[in-house]
Design a protein around this motif. Structure first.
Motif, mmCIF file in Angstrom:
data_model
loop_
_atom_site.group_PDB
_atom_site.id
_atom_site.type_symbol
_atom_site.label_atom_id
_atom_site.label_comp_id
_atom_site.label_asym_id
_atom_site.label_seq_id
_atom_site.Cartn_x
_atom_site.Cartn_y
_atom_site.Cartn_z
ATOM 1 N N ALA A 232 21.162 -75.808 72.026
ATOM 2 C CA ALA A 232 21.843 -76.431 70.889
ATOM 3 C C ALA A 232 22.982 -77.311 71.374
ATOM 4 C CB ALA A 232 22.366 -75.354 69.952
ATOM 5 N N ASP A 233 23.694 -76.847 72.389
ATOM 6 C CA ASP A 233 24.848 -77.584 72.883
ATOM 7 C C ASP A 233 24.874 -77.456 74.397
ATOM 8 O OD1 ASP A 233 27.166 -78.818 73.373
ATOM 9 O OD2 ASP A 233 28.435 -77.487 72.171
ATOM 10 N N PRO A 234 24.392 -78.453 75.129
ATOM 11 C CA PRO A 234 24.290 -78.302 76.585
ATOM 12 C C PRO A 234 25.593 -78.572 77.320
ATOM 13 C CG PRO A 234 23.429 -80.412 75.940
ATOM 14 C CD PRO A 234 23.881 -79.739 74.677
ATOM 15 N N ARG A 235 26.664 -78.872 76.615
ATOM 16 C CA ARG A 235 27.901 -79.236 77.309
ATOM 17 C C ARG A 235 28.367 -78.091 78.197
ATOM 18 N NH1 ARG A 235 31.651 -81.097 72.596
ATOM 19 N NH2 ARG A 235 30.342 -79.560 71.587
ATOM 20 N N GLY A 236 28.818 -78.422 79.384
ATOM 21 C CA GLY A 236 29.338 -77.412 80.297
ATOM 22 C C GLY A 236 28.270 -76.810 81.194
ATOM 23 N N GLN A 237 26.991 -77.103 80.935
ATOM 24 C CA GLN A 237 25.943 -76.562 81.799
ATOM 25 C C GLN A 237 25.622 -77.571 82.895
ATOM 26 O OE1 GLN A 237 22.832 -74.413 79.976
ATOM 27 N NE2 GLN A 237 23.786 -74.447 77.966
ATOM 28 N N VAL A 238 25.013 -77.066 83.956
ATOM 29 C CA VAL A 238 24.761 -77.899 85.126
ATOM 30 C C VAL A 238 23.260 -78.095 85.265
ATOM 31 C CG1 VAL A 238 25.052 -78.056 87.610
ATOM 32 C CG2 VAL A 238 26.826 -77.015 86.209
ATOM 33 N N VAL B 10 18.330 -97.157 59.158
ATOM 34 C CA VAL B 10 18.327 -95.771 59.620
ATOM 35 C C VAL B 10 19.237 -94.964 58.712
ATOM 36 C CG1 VAL B 10 18.912 -94.246 61.506
ATOM 37 C CG2 VAL B 10 17.852 -96.435 61.968
ATOM 38 N N LEU B 11 18.686 -93.905 58.125
ATOM 39 C CA LEU B 11 19.490 -93.072 57.221
ATOM 40 C C LEU B 11 20.048 -91.870 57.975
ATOM 41 C CD1 LEU B 11 20.382 -92.764 54.330
ATOM 42 C CD2 LEU B 11 18.314 -91.497 53.858
ATOM 43 N N HIS B 12 19.215 -91.201 58.724
ATOM 44 C CA HIS B 12 19.666 -90.080 59.539
ATOM 45 C C HIS B 12 19.154 -90.293 60.948
ATOM 46 C CE1 HIS B 12 21.124 -87.692 56.225
ATOM 47 N NE2 HIS B 12 19.995 -87.889 55.578
ATOM 48 N N ALA B 13 19.962 -89.922 61.930
ATOM 49 C CA ALA B 13 19.509 -89.907 63.315
ATOM 50 C C ALA B 13 20.173 -88.707 63.951
ATOM 51 C CB ALA B 13 19.897 -91.189 64.038
ATOM 52 N N GLN B 14 19.459 -87.584 63.937
ATOM 53 C CA GLN B 14 20.096 -86.329 64.336
ATOM 54 C C GLN B 14 19.458 -85.790 65.601
ATOM 55 O OE1 GLN B 14 19.133 -84.193 60.837
ATOM 56 N NE2 GLN B 14 20.895 -84.974 59.708
ATOM 57 N N PRO B 15 20.260 -85.498 66.587
ATOM 58 C CA PRO B 15 19.709 -84.806 67.764
ATOM 59 C C PRO B 15 19.318 -83.395 67.360
ATOM 60 C CG PRO B 15 22.084 -85.002 67.937
ATOM 61 C CD PRO B 15 21.680 -85.770 66.726
ATOM 62 N N VAL B 16 18.068 -83.018 67.572
ATOM 63 C CA VAL B 16 17.620 -81.706 67.122
ATOM 64 C C VAL B 16 17.409 -80.756 68.287
ATOM 65 C CG1 VAL B 16 16.593 -82.568 65.017
ATOM 66 C CG2 VAL B 16 15.210 -82.453 67.059
ATOM 67 N N ASN B 17 17.346 -81.266 69.477
ATOM 68 C CA ASN B 17 17.059 -80.373 70.599
ATOM 69 C C ASN B 17 17.549 -81.028 71.881
ATOM 70 O OD1 ASN B 17 16.028 -78.251 72.070
ATOM 71 N ND2 ASN B 17 14.041 -79.258 72.336
ATOM 72 N N PHE B 18 18.058 -80.202 72.795
ATOM 73 C CA PHE B 18 18.397 -80.673 74.132
ATOM 74 C C PHE B 18 17.653 -79.830 75.135
ATOM 75 C CE2 PHE B 18 22.111 -82.013 71.715
ATOM 76 C CZ PHE B 18 22.241 -83.316 72.153
ATOM 77 N N ALA B 19 17.228 -80.457 76.203
ATOM 78 C CA ALA B 19 16.563 -79.712 77.269
ATOM 79 C C ALA B 19 17.210 -80.115 78.583
ATOM 80 C CB ALA B 19 15.073 -80.023 77.295
ATOM 81 N N LEU B 20 17.422 -79.112 79.442
ATOM 82 C CA LEU B 20 18.057 -79.348 80.728
ATOM 83 C C LEU B 20 17.147 -78.752 81.788
ATOM 84 C CD1 LEU B 20 20.766 -80.539 81.610
ATOM 85 C CD2 LEU B 20 21.722 -78.252 81.563
ATOM 86 N N ASP B 21 16.449 -79.616 82.519
ATOM 87 C CA ASP B 21 15.559 -79.145 83.592
ATOM 88 C C ASP B 21 14.594 -78.071 83.107
ATOM 89 O OD1 ASP B 21 16.914 -80.788 85.206
ATOM 90 O OD2 ASP B 21 18.112 -79.233 86.165
ATOM 91 N N HIS B 22 13.779 -78.357 82.182
ATOM 92 C CA HIS B 22 12.750 -77.430 81.689
ATOM 93 C C HIS B 22 13.311 -76.269 80.901
ATOM 94 C CE1 HIS B 22 10.317 -79.765 84.276
ATOM 95 N NE2 HIS B 22 10.990 -79.372 85.343
ATOM 96 N N ARG B 23 14.606 -76.207 80.707
ATOM 97 C CA ARG B 23 15.136 -75.200 79.787
ATOM 98 C C ARG B 23 15.334 -75.910 78.457
ATOM 99 N NH1 ARG B 23 20.375 -73.209 80.988
ATOM 100 N NH2 ARG B 23 20.622 -74.911 82.468
ATOM 101 N N SER B 24 14.482 -75.594 77.508
ATOM 102 C CA SER B 24 14.517 -76.311 76.239
ATOM 103 C C SER B 24 15.191 -75.448 75.180
ATOM 104 C CB SER B 24 13.095 -76.673 75.802
ATOM 105 O OG SER B 24 13.167 -77.463 74.637
ATOM 106 N N GLY B 25 15.444 -76.051 74.046
ATOM 107 C CA GLY B 25 16.012 -75.303 72.923
ATOM 108 C C GLY B 25 17.503 -75.095 73.033
#
Lengths: 443, 295
Positions: free
Chosen positions: A172-178, A155-170
């Motif tokens: 960049a940084d979901p930290r702190g959200q519920v 594996v050369l790169h393994a990059q998280p490119v997107n986070f989705a939280l309960d159907h809210r996609s896109g």
């Protein structure tokens, strides 16, 4: 899945040490040339003011040494003859060190070939209505199903490119959200393990420590695509000597990368074979007279093919520029068509923006933009790497897109999987927390 | 036709050998560089110099060489001092300074010390201050400020001239030699010269009658007038006391009478002693008065 990335983690730590020490070397090992840039990091980045943005992280470093030599022992962007490759690295590193008047111990290396393959990964975890914390990110990354990348691949790169939280996609940084359910998309790029090991061996034999490894099509995209293109979607086609890399960017992340094993050296080879001249001369004719669109004037523009065989007839041949174009064009079209196939396979036409940026040494051939727009799509432009501080004028051309991109990558690496703490490692505090909760509930 | 000369060989691969690469990197590391460029040469030079100096004859040769060089420079004509110029001093004083100066001309500039010469000049009583300059033109320049005699002090059978601070200036053989200066006498009188000068200044109207001041018990003054009259002044504020006596003189002409001594040591109670004639006259007058009263 954990434990696969120990070497990547170690590399990341070496990178931290190198940046603390302040000097790090950039090695771009290509099929036609090897480039070494020496970066000096001075202090913290200045806070972005109203007029000037963050400068893409460039304000932090300065190039103090640069050297380029012809590649040896590299074919298709892969080290073929270890000793020859080592000699090439020694040559550039020594020349760059001489210019920088300092010694470097750490190198960040990009590799062009090694048959990259992209995978899209999806992982999700249940949060149960809690706030997303740092370790939740690590957990969701660890929950991704790893596809069978095959025997002998790394594996050369393994990059998280997107986070989705309960159907809210896109996000960049979901930290702190519920939310209840955290989903992530990850882009994983695998290459042949053999090439990585050869490269590591080669760099170590030059008394350098490997502080990072990147795919050259990825870093060429970082340096050649402007911010908007990276955001709304574009493909960067890095036309190198032995390979042509392509990387698709969307929302500031690379979402796909691939490489075609044809490049500018094959064009030279065609000229050499077609005209019966040595490679060096074919290379010269290609760079001086080459082109892709023949006009009537090109029939009258004659190119002398001087040689020193003693046969007068052979030594005083001439060809017209149209003939040269006739040799070069099919090969370039083949490259572009091959790229077209890869883009189709990746589903490039579904992207919101179809921007195509051509860069790399082989993109300097005149008339490439028209040819490419006929084959690839309308929105084609020729890209040059970003200007960075201290870069010599000779190294500002598109041939140095990967080297400059590697500088930016060194200064601002993308978060990768292995940057997040392993969930197995945070088990201690978690169990402690569970114990505290049990005490609070029961007493 | 092909040339007979062989083709030059293709340029060899310029890649450095592994050893050359390592040496270059070693040379670029700062510690090694400092070691080679500073530490090793210093160590070698110090070591060689030390080993050479271990031999005492070598050391002696170096010292002799340094002395010789120093001497050859000091003996150059540019540095030779030939004369001494003394300004601001009386002829006798400058002659004495010349005699006492520990310098033998011609002498090298390097062997003279201006501070030392100045201390010699200052050791003369008559010299208040002096500056000594060593001019490279070949002259020692001595600028003297003399002490100005302000008072004469008769003590132990000789008369000395003192300046206004009480410092000795010179011996004088006769009082008449400087009749313009006031005279003081008594032990410790030289310690109170400013006070004495103040008293002389205050003597004003009787100045022509003052013979001198006599220090009593090294603490107070007696003003001695002609005709043997004495004014005993107190220890504190003698000038004010003298002015009081002068006021009495103004009012009653006491000093013009047959009075031997005016004692004003207690300013609130001046006392006078009559002369012998006055006492006899007083007794005679009293007896006469008594006779008149008994009759």
């Amino acid at each position: 899945m954990t434990g696969l990335y120990e070497s990547q983690r170690a590399m990341r730590q070496i990178r931290q040490t190198a940046i603390q020490r302040g000097v790090v070397a950039i090695l771009d090992i290509g099929s036609s040339k090897v480039t070494c840039l020496i970066l000096r990091f001075d202090g913290e980045e200045a806070a972005p003011s109203e007029d000037i943005g963050a400068m893409a992280g460039q304000a932090r470093f300065r190039i103090i040494g640069a050297a380029t030599t012809r590649a040896r022992g590299v074919t298709f962007g892969e080290l073929d003859v270890i000793q020859e490759g080592e000699r090439a690295i020694r040559t550039v590193v020594q020349a760059a060190q001489k210019m920088a008047e300092t010694r470097v111990d750490h190198a960040i290396v990009s590799m062009a070939g090694a048959r990259p393959r992209s995978y899209g990964l999806v992982g999700s975890i249940d949060l149960g209505g809690a706030e997303v914390a740092e370790h939740d990110i690590a957990r969701v990354l660890a929950s991704c199903d790893v596809p069978p990348i095959g025997e002998g691949r790394a594996v050369l790169h393994a990059q998280p490119v997107n986070f989705a939280l309960d159907h809210r996609s896109g996000l960049a940084d979901p930290r702190g959200q519920v939310g209840n359910r955290l989903t992530t998309d990850m882009h994983l790029l695998s290459v042949e393990d053999r090439c990585v090991r050869d490269l590591l061996h080669c760099v170590n034999r030059c008394d350098l420590e490997l502080a990072g490894l990147a795919s050259s099509s990825y870093v060429a995209g970082i340096s050649s695509l402007v911010e908007d293109e990276q955001k709304i979607g574009a493909v960067c086609i890095d036309m190198g000597g032995g390979t042509t890399g392509l990387s698709i960017f969307l929302r500031n992340h690379m979402i796909y990368a691939d490489a075609v094993r044809i490049g500018g050296l094959h064009v030279t080879q065609d000229i050499s074979r077609g005209l019966g001249i040595p490679m060096a001369m074919a290379e010269r004719i290609k760079t001086v007279h080459g082109g892709l669109t023949a006009t009537g004037r090109d029939d009258r523009e004659m190119i002398e093919l001087k040689s020193d065989t003693g046969d007068w007839e052979h030594d005083s041949r001439e060809i017209s520029r149209s003939e040269l174009i006739g040799i070069m064009r099919p090969r370039v079209e083949e490259i572009l068509e091959e790229v077209r196939l890869r883009l189709d396979a990746a589903g490039f036409e579904h992207l919101p923006s179809q921007k195509i940026v051509l860069t790399g040494g082989a993109s300097q051939v005149p008339g490439l933009a028209q040819t490419a727009s006929r084959i690839l799509g309308q929105q084609v432009r020729l890209g040059r790497p970003l200007r960075v501080l201290g870069l010599p004028q000779a190294a500002t051309g598109p041939a140095f897109a990967a080297a400059v991109g590697l500088c930016l990558f060194a200064a601002h690496p993308q978060d990768e999987w292995w940057d997040f703490a392993d969930p197995s490692m945070v088990r201690g505090p978690q169990s402690l927390r569970r114990m505290v909760r049990w005490f609070r509930e029961n007493w | 036709m092909r040339s007979v000369r062989r083709e030059p060989p293709l340029r060899s691969d310029p890649a450095p050998s592994r050893a050359a690469y390592r040496v270059t990197r070693l040379w670029l590391s700062p510690f090694f560089r400092f070691f080679v460029r500073v530490v090793i040469p210093l160590a070698v030079v110090i070591g060689l110099a030390g080993a050479w100096a271990l031999n005492s004859s070598h050391r002696a040769a170096v010292i002799a060489w340094v002395d010789e060089k120093r001497g050859s420079i000091a003996d150059r004509p540019e540095f030779v001092m030939r004369q001494m110029i003394i300004s601001g001093a009386a002829p006798e004083l400058s002659r004495e300074i010349r005699e006492k100066m520990p310098v033998k001309f011609p002498v090298s500039w390097f062997e003279l010390d201006a501070e030392e010469l100045r201390s010699v000049v200052l050791s003369f009583d008559a010299v208040k201050d002096a500056t000594v300059t060593l001019d490279l033109g070949g002259a020692v320049r001595v600028e003297v400020t003399e002490r100005v005699p302000a008072i004469l002090w008769r003590t132990h059978g000789r008369i000395e001239m003192l300046d206004d601070t009480g410092h000795r200036v010179a011996l004088i053989d006769r009082r008449d030699g400087r009749s313009d200066l006031p005279l003081i006498t008594g032990d410790g009188a030289d310690k109170a010269v400013p006070e004495a000068l103040a008293v002389f200044g205050a003597a004003g109207p009787i100045a022509h009658r003052v013979r001198g001041l006599m220090r009593q018990g090294a603490r107070r003054w007696d003003v001695v007038l002609d005709r043997g009259q004495v004014i005993q002044l107190p220890e504190n504020r003698p000038v004010a006391a003298l002015e009081r006596v002068l006021a009495l003189q103004d009012a009653k002409d006491i000093l013009g009478r047959d009075i031997v001594l005016v004692d004003i040591r207690r300013p609130t109670r001046p006392t006078m002693r009559l002369g012998e004639g006055a006492v006899g006259y007083l007794e005679m007058t009293r007896a006469f008065e008594r006779g008149l009263s008994t009759q």
